[in-house]
Scaffold this motif. Structure first.
Motif, PDB file in Angstrom:
ATOM      1  N   PRO A 139      -3.310  -4.547  18.460  1.00 16.89           N
ATOM      2  CA  PRO A 139      -2.173  -4.286  17.570  1.00 16.89           C
ATOM      3  C   PRO A 139      -2.483  -4.539  16.102  1.00 16.89           C
ATOM      4  CG  PRO A 139      -1.783  -6.240  18.922  1.00 16.89           C
ATOM      5  CD  PRO A 139      -2.972  -5.552  19.488  1.00 16.89           C
ATOM      6  N   VAL A 140      -3.332  -5.566  15.816  1.00 14.48           N
ATOM      7  CA  VAL A 140      -3.685  -5.845  14.423  1.00 14.48           C
ATOM      8  C   VAL A 140      -4.526  -4.709  13.851  1.00 14.48           C
ATOM      9  CG1 VAL A 140      -5.051  -7.356  12.918  1.00 14.48           C
ATOM     10  CG2 VAL A 140      -3.497  -8.343  14.612  1.00 14.48           C
ATOM     11  N   ALA A 141      -5.488  -4.231  14.648  1.00 11.36           N
ATOM     12  CA  ALA A 141      -6.326  -3.122  14.200  1.00 11.36           C
ATOM     13  C   ALA A 141      -5.498  -1.856  13.998  1.00 11.36           C
ATOM     14  CB  ALA A 141      -7.444  -2.874  15.209  1.00 11.36           C
ATOM     15  N   PHE A 142      -4.566  -1.604  14.916  1.00 13.35           N
ATOM     16  CA  PHE A 142      -3.685  -0.437  14.787  1.00 13.35           C
ATOM     17  C   PHE A 142      -2.845  -0.529  13.514  1.00 13.35           C
ATOM     18  CE2 PHE A 142       0.381   1.679  15.505  1.00 13.35           C
ATOM     19  CZ  PHE A 142      -0.039   2.954  15.857  1.00 13.35           C
ATOM     20  N   ASN A 143      -2.331  -1.728  13.247  1.00  9.78           N
ATOM     21  CA  ASN A 143      -1.543  -1.919  12.022  1.00  9.78           C
ATOM     22  C   ASN A 143      -2.397  -1.703  10.785  1.00  9.78           C
ATOM     23  OD1 ASN A 143      -0.802  -4.196   9.793  1.00  9.78           O
ATOM     24  ND2 ASN A 143       1.061  -3.312  10.683  1.00  9.78           N
ATOM     25  N   LEU A 144      -3.645  -2.164  10.833  1.00 10.15           N
ATOM     26  CA  LEU A 144      -4.533  -2.009   9.691  1.00 10.15           C
ATOM     27  C   LEU A 144      -4.778  -0.541   9.382  1.00 10.15           C
ATOM     28  CD1 LEU A 144      -6.619  -3.030   7.605  1.00 10.15           C
ATOM     29  CD2 LEU A 144      -8.305  -3.018   9.456  1.00 10.15           C
ATOM     30  N   PHE A 145      -5.159   0.223  10.399  1.00 12.72           N
ATOM     31  CA  PHE A 145      -5.517   1.621  10.157  1.00 12.72           C
ATOM     32  C   PHE A 145      -4.293   2.493   9.880  1.00 12.72           C
ATOM     33  CE2 PHE A 145      -9.227   0.116  12.658  1.00 12.72           C
ATOM     34  CZ  PHE A 145     -10.188   0.318  11.688  1.00 12.72           C
ATOM     35  N   SER A 146      -3.144   2.113  10.457  1.00 15.12           N
ATOM     36  CA  SER A 146      -1.928   2.872  10.149  1.00 15.12           C
ATOM     37  C   SER A 146      -1.470   2.615   8.721  1.00 15.12           C
ATOM     38  CB  SER A 146      -0.810   2.513  11.123  1.00 15.12           C
ATOM     39  OG  SER A 146      -0.445   1.144  11.007  1.00 15.12           O
ATOM     40  N   SER A 147      -1.822   1.440   8.175  1.00 16.46           N
ATOM     41  CA  SER A 147      -1.454   1.131   6.793  1.00 16.46           C
ATOM     42  C   SER A 147      -2.369   1.827   5.794  1.00 16.46           C
ATOM     43  CB  SER A 147      -1.491  -0.386   6.564  1.00 16.46           C
ATOM     44  OG  SER A 147      -2.828  -0.870   6.617  1.00 16.46           O
ATOM     45  N   LEU A 148      -3.520   2.300   6.261  1.00 20.42           N
ATOM     46  CA  LEU A 148      -4.466   2.972   5.371  1.00 20.42           C
ATOM     47  C   LEU A 148      -4.116   4.447   5.214  1.00 20.42           C
ATOM     48  CD1 LEU A 148      -7.843   1.345   6.428  1.00 20.42           C
ATOM     49  CD2 LEU A 148      -6.282   0.682   4.605  1.00 20.42           C
ATOM     50  N   LYS A 149      -2.856   4.710   4.870  1.00 18.27           N
ATOM     51  CA  LYS A 149      -2.389   6.057   4.589  1.00 18.27           C
ATOM     52  C   LYS A 149      -1.900   6.062   3.148  1.00 18.27           C
ATOM     53  CE  LYS A 149      -0.968   7.139   9.333  1.00 18.27           C
ATOM     54  NZ  LYS A 149       0.163   7.510  10.204  1.00 18.27           N
ATOM     55  N   PRO A 150      -2.454   6.916   2.312  1.00 14.96           N
ATOM     56  CA  PRO A 150      -2.073   6.902   0.890  1.00 14.96           C
ATOM     57  C   PRO A 150      -0.566   7.030   0.674  1.00 14.96           C
ATOM     58  CG  PRO A 150      -3.983   8.304   1.241  1.00 14.96           C
ATOM     59  CD  PRO A 150      -3.489   7.911   2.597  1.00 14.96           C
ATOM     60  N   GLU A 151       0.057   7.951   1.434  1.00 21.78           N
ATOM     61  CA  GLU A 151       1.489   8.150   1.232  1.00 21.78           C
ATOM     62  C   GLU A 151       2.306   6.929   1.617  1.00 21.78           C
ATOM     63  OE1 GLU A 151       0.383   9.902   5.287  1.00 21.78           O
ATOM     64  OE2 GLU A 151      -0.471   9.747   3.268  1.00 21.78           O
ATOM     65  N   LYS A 152       1.824   6.178   2.636  1.00 19.83           N
ATOM     66  CA  LYS A 152       2.536   4.962   3.047  1.00 19.83           C
ATOM     67  C   LYS A 152       2.382   3.871   1.992  1.00 19.83           C
ATOM     68  CE  LYS A 152       3.100   1.739   6.919  1.00 19.83           C
ATOM     69  NZ  LYS A 152       3.202   0.551   6.043  1.00 19.83           N
ATOM     70  N   LEU A 153       1.156   3.728   1.496  1.00 24.18           N
ATOM     71  CA  LEU A 153       0.936   2.742   0.453  1.00 24.18           C
ATOM     72  C   LEU A 153       1.749   3.096  -0.796  1.00 24.18           C
ATOM     73  CD1 LEU A 153      -0.536   0.300  -0.714  1.00 24.18           C
ATOM     74  CD2 LEU A 153      -2.371   1.855  -1.415  1.00 24.18           C
ATOM     75  N   GLU A 157       4.529   0.873  -2.637  1.00 25.03           N
ATOM     76  CA  GLU A 157       4.436   0.509  -4.046  1.00 25.03           C
ATOM     77  C   GLU A 157       5.680   0.958  -4.822  1.00 25.03           C
ATOM     78  OE1 GLU A 157       2.201  -1.330  -5.567  1.00 25.03           O
ATOM     79  OE2 GLU A 157       1.033  -1.616  -3.743  1.00 25.03           O
ATOM     80  N   ILE A 158       6.193   2.131  -4.486  1.00 22.60           N
ATOM     81  CA  ILE A 158       7.410   2.619  -5.156  1.00 22.60           C
ATOM     82  C   ILE A 158       8.586   1.701  -4.846  1.00 22.60           C
ATOM     83  CG2 ILE A 158       9.086   4.519  -5.249  1.00 22.60           C
ATOM     84  CD1 ILE A 158       6.724   6.415  -4.676  1.00 22.60           C
ATOM     85  N   ASP A 159       8.654   1.232  -3.605  1.00 27.29           N
ATOM     86  CA  ASP A 159       9.744   0.328  -3.218  1.00 27.29           C
ATOM     87  C   ASP A 159       9.686  -0.983  -3.997  1.00 27.29           C
ATOM     88  OD1 ASP A 159      10.725   2.160  -1.398  1.00 27.29           O
ATOM     89  OD2 ASP A 159       9.631   1.308   0.302  1.00 27.29           O
ATOM     90  N   LYS A 160       8.482  -1.354  -4.451  1.00 31.80           N
ATOM     91  CA  LYS A 160       8.334  -2.604  -5.200  1.00 31.80           C
ATOM     92  C   LYS A 160       8.731  -2.458  -6.664  1.00 31.80           C
ATOM     93  CE  LYS A 160       4.459  -4.103  -2.290  1.00 31.80           C
ATOM     94  NZ  LYS A 160       2.998  -4.350  -2.265  1.00 31.80           N
TER      95      LYS A 160
END
Length: 590
Positions: A139-153, A157-160
């Protein structure tokens, strides 16, 4: 925020410390199901745990670094090669490292035989920690790679971005590295880099979604900000974001989607004002500083389709605000002098409420500011001799005028806008002919509103002025020898008249409906007077336009014929027309 935060160490450390304390002080914390008490190879067990976790962490960290490097290339965001940027991943690695340390210390402290109940509990703690790390790897690895999406990041960042983080404050900081770090960690700059990186790899749709979300976020901040200087700062940041995206996009192939996406985002930004019942004055500085820069870039790169998209956007902004987001006529201060001309008894108050001032600024921003944007595009199209763009501007202005006619927006607002649109079209049509952008009448489209006849019949206040603008256009075009059969008619096919010109059409309609109302009569008088002026000019300045001279005679004759056919009882008018017809010269005397 730093990539490595102390909380990623403190929380796992406290968790393991508390767990170790409970396991050691309250034995047996777990029943000895595995017979650890009689197990004599505890050292090998700890060694297995340590070696397994070291290998596992080595592989995980290596894969994470490689993944982040690929992510950097795709998103354009550099995390200083830190694999701890993902919070869950940081906690996981910190927890694993502490488990290795605990296993190492346990292997030193715990004896190899005759284990006490406290030592047995510590062995079970190590086993539980080891199994937990193994189970949570996926699950940690899945979370890591799913977070490596430019649009998600970018979305994160926009939400911040908020009313505080939007401001970059590096005043008083002399250290270059710290200043650079402040800019690199700015949320909007990160989003900008991600959007540009997505554009570079042809991820147009994702980039457009980011542009739209940035627009929504910053436009809300602009509206909510009360301080004018702070409002202008946020506007500057939004403009900077757009310009960076535009400049990069213009250098890329297949950039139409991004450029149109920016136009669409801007249109939605103004449309949101309607739902929020806010005025366009919030975006005044945006309009002043952005549109001309954007338009100039599009003309420089010859982006005709995107310019046309921009024309549609400007028209829609004006139309939506005028139809859906305007106060009543008599609440707009800028219309007071206009109303006074038509209503002598109208009370023009000297003291204006804050709401009236706000509404008037909104009106001025739309009908003055955004019409100036139209002027920018028209001037650029004349300078570049682009007939398609110029005629598109006139077409969209006419469509706007028609929508204003269809909707009940207020007598004085509609009158003001009809006249303003007619003035702009007439003035720039003349200029286009003067600069030889239009060489023949057929080149100029939409110079007279198709709904002018309806304006005249319904006795709209603006109708006569709109007609007169066109009449003056014909008179001025005659003086620079640009008046032709397209304007005054006389085009024939097999001796059959196929064109009477726009003015001829209006004159014929007015002649047939002459007895309906006074406004129709006045408009017909204007048409006749225009023909008379054109006739006198041809007679005063000898030239080779005898054929056009005769066309004017035919138009006046057609008007007289219709009036007599309809039994119009205006002897003075009919006599005047007969006199004018008889005054035409033959070719020998011309």
């Amino acid at each position: 925020m730093r990539a490595l935060n102390y909380k990623y160490i403190i929380y796992p450390f406290l968790t393991i410390l508390i767990s170790g304390f409970m396991f050691y002080c309250f034995p047996p914390f777990f029943p000895d199901y595995f017979g650890i008490e009689n197990y004599t190879k505890t050292y090998e067990l700890f060694n297995l745990i340590i070696s397994s976790l070291v290998s596992l962490m080595g592989i995980y960290i290596t894969v994470s670094l490689v993944a982040y490097e690929f992510f950097k290339q795709k998103s354009g965001v550099d995390f200083h090669k830190s694999f701890l940027i993902n919070p869950l991943s940081a906690y996981y690695i910190s927890f694993s490292v502490l488990t290795i340390i605990v296993a190492f210390l346990s292997s030193i402290i715990i004896s190899t035989q005759n284990l006490s109940s406290n030592e047995i509990s510590i062995v079970y703690l190590n086993i539980i920690l080891f199994v937990s790390i193994i189970l949570f790897l996926i699950p940690v690895a899945f979370n890591l790679f799913s977070s490596l999406k430019p649009e998600k990041l970018a979305s994160d960042e926009i939400d911040k971005i908020d009313c505080k983080s939007i401001f970059i404050n590096n005043n008083g900081i002399s250290d270059i590295d710290k200043s650079v770090e402040i800019f690199e960690n700015d949320h909007l700059i990160k989003v900008t880099n991600i959007a540009i990186a997505l554009i570079s790899v042809s991820e147009s749709v994702k980039a457009q979604l980011i542009i739209r979300k940035v627009t929504v976020k910053l436009s809300n901040l602009i509206i909510d900000e009360k301080n004018q200087k702070s409002k202008e700062y946020i506007i500057e940041r939004l403009i900077s974001f757009y310009i960076k995206v535009i400049d990069f996009s213009l250098l890329q192939p297949n950039n139409a989607g991004i450029l149109r996406g920016i136009w669409n985002s801007i249109e939605s930004m103004y449309f949101d004002l309607i739902e929020k019942k806010e005025t366009s004055s919030h975006y005044e500085k945006f309009r002043e500083k952005f549109f001309e820069r954007f338009i100039n870039r599009l003309f420089t790169y010859n982006k005709e389709e995107e310019i046309i998209e921009g024309i549609e956007t400007i028209k829609n902004i004006i139309q939506n605000q005028v139809l859906l987001n305007m106060p009543e006529d008599k609440k707009i201060i800028h219309l007071y002098s206009f109303i006074n001309e038509l209503e002598p008894n109208f009370k023009n108050f000297d003291d204006y409420s804050d709401i009236e001032i706000k509404d008037s600024e909104h009106w001025r921003e739309i009908v003055i500011g955004f019409f100036d944007v139209f002027s920018i595009i028209i001037n650029k199209s004349i300078t570049s001799k682009n007939l398609d763009i110029l005629n598109t501007c006139f077409k969209k202005l006419e469509e706007l005028s028609f929508q204003i006619y269809l909707k009940e927006i207020g007598k004085y607002k509609s009158t003001f806008l009809h006249i303003k649109i007619a003035t702009k079209i007439s003035d720039y049509t003349y200029r286009a002919f003067e600069k030889n952008v239009f060489e023949e009448g057929i080149d100029a489209k939409n110079t007279l509103p198709l709904h002018l006849e309806m304006l005249i019949k319904s006795e709209e206040i603006s109708s006569r002025t709109v007609l007169q603008k066109y009449c003056y256009l014909l008179i001025y075009l005659q003086k620079i020898n640009k008046l032709d059969r397209w304007f005054i008619g006389g085009i024939k096919m097999n001796d059959f008249m196929v064109s009477e010109g726009e003015l001829g059409r209006i004159a014929r309609r007015c002649a047939y409906a002459y007895n309906e109302n006074k406004n129709i009569q006045n408009c017909l008088d204007d048409c006749i007077e225009t023909y008379v002026i054109l006739k006198k000019y041809y007679e005063s300045y000898k030239n080779d336009n005898f054929d056009l001279y005769i066309v004017i005679k035919e138009r006046i004759s057609a008007i007289l014929e219709i009036l007599l056919k309809c039994n119009v009882e205006n002897e003075k008018l009919t006599e005047r027309l007969k006199t004018q017809i008889e005054g035409f010269k033959n070719k020998e005397d011309y």
